[in-house]
Design an enzyme around this catalytic site. Structure first.
Site, PDB file in Angstrom:
ATOM      1  CE  LYS A 137      -4.498  -1.609   1.952  1.00 40.06           C
ATOM      2  NZ  LYS A 137      -5.517  -1.268   2.368  1.00 40.06           N
ATOM      3  CE  LYS A 173      -7.757 -10.088  -3.584  1.00 38.62           C
ATOM      4  NZ  LYS A 173      -6.745 -10.513  -2.574  1.00 38.62           N
ATOM      5  CE  LYS A 233     -11.048  -0.142  -1.699  1.00 38.06           C
ATOM      6  NZ  LYS A 233     -10.833  -0.721  -0.754  1.00 38.06           N
TER       7      LYS A 233
END
Ligand code: TRP
Length: 342
Positions: free
Chosen positions: A111, A194, A197
């Protein structure tokens, strides 16, 4: 009876991956455990969130929990920021966990990306807060996907170090609950990524609030390959796909496993049923089961989100019941650590 804790971050639209990988399992655990399900808004703000959207997304997760079948009377549904014990215990755990442990966390590395110096301090200590979420209820089990296993190991390390440092056996060593063949849902546009969103194209994912028409359209447009659907020789003994097959035909593997998960059958049963079909026929079958299973959840979510007062009432009730469990545990921790009582 064991106690389950799990959390979902209110950071964007919920999609099929969240449903099949997490929320659907939360529903099933309710008969066998005391379940506490949390919308982790404190975790969400480790990356900046627009305040108006954060409110809407928090309600969206609560709505998804309820629409999917989590019973807010028997289980506890609440948002994390409303129970101060999470943040308070997280501070204590910041003083238990070691820098070296956090430096090894792969989610932080992913991240923070290349700009580590620019990441929030909150993102760095995210795993300590997650340990606090779990241990402030002394949860015995946490349902987790592959990607959260490392965080759960850290939770156990923190519990163990706390117990050692203070010569106690106060915190349990929480066990992960890994679901048999947890469904990894991949993008409808690229079977090797994957479902997410953050992928730009909305055609890449089925959102939990998509209508029948949107679901049908996305499946119709989903990427495939030119061959007919495979037979059972694409599976290995444990009932999973042969890795070479998944590499060669990632879209086929993804659509078949979505079908199996939604229909509630094994991969081998799904393949037995669809072997030799053309994708055009298989997509009609997949659309039918997707609409049948997801559309009622989506419409119930929309109904709940249109009545936020009702949702907020459920969250308030959950907060009180969560607090009632967390407060005495936090007081015991204060006693163990050596803080004076008021
Ligand atoms: N880190 C989890 C995720 O990103 C969310 C989470 C926060 C969580 N606290 C938790 C999951 C406690 C399980 C238990 O998915």
């Amino acid at each position: 009876m064991g106690r389950i804790f799990s959390g979902v971050q209110p950071t964007g639209n919920l999609h099929l991956g969240n449903y099949l990988g997490a929320i659907r399992n939360f529903v099933q655990l309710q008969g066998d455990y005391e379940c506490i399900y949390c919308v982790v808004d404190l975790h969400a703000i480790t990356l900046w969130q627009d305040p108006t959207k954060l409110r809407a997304q928090t309600r969206e997760i609560a709505a998804a929990f309820i629409a999917a079948g989590i019973d807010p009377i028997n289980s506890i549904i609440f948002n994390q920021s409303q129970v101060p014990a999470h943040a308070e215990l997280a501070w204590i755990f910041n003083c238990v966990a070691r820098m070296g442990w956090l430096n090894r966390m792969t989610q932080f590395k992913d991240k923070a990306g290349k700009h580590r110096e620019n990441a929030s301090v909150g993102l760095y200590v995210y795993p300590d807060l997650m340990a606090a979420d779990i241990l402030t209820y002394k949860a015995t089990h946490v349902p987790v996907g592959e990607d959260q296993k490392q965080h759960l190991e850290l939770t156990r390390d923190i519990a163990q170090k706390f117990n050692n440092d203070f010569e106690t056996d106060f915190f349990p060593l929480t066990e992960p609950l890994i679901f048999g063949a947890a469904t990894r849902v991949m993008s409808l546009r690229d079977g090797s990524k994957k479902m997410s969103k953050s992928e730009e194209s909305d055609l890449s994912r089925i959102n939990m609030t998509d209508t029948d028409d949107e679901i049908a359209k996305k499946i119709r447009k989903a990427k495939t390959d030119p061959d007919p659907l495979p037979g059972l020789d694409c599976l290995i003994e444990n009932g999973q796909f042969e890795p070479a097959f998944e590499r060669a035909r990632p879209e086929a593997a993804n659509l078949i496993s979505i079908y199996a998960a939604l229909a509630g059958v094994s991969l081998s049963a799904a393949i037995g049923e669809t072997e030799g079909q053309q994708f055009s026929d298989f997509k009609r079958l997949l659309t039918d089961v997707a609409v049948e299973k997801l559309a009622p959840i989506g419409s119930e979510m929309r109904r709940l989100q249109d009545a936020p007062d009702h949702l907020d009432e459920i969250l308030r009730d959950g907060r009180q019941r969560a607090n009632a469990i967390a407060q005495p545990i936090l007081q015991d921790v204060h006693q163990i650590v050596g803080f004076l009582r008021p």
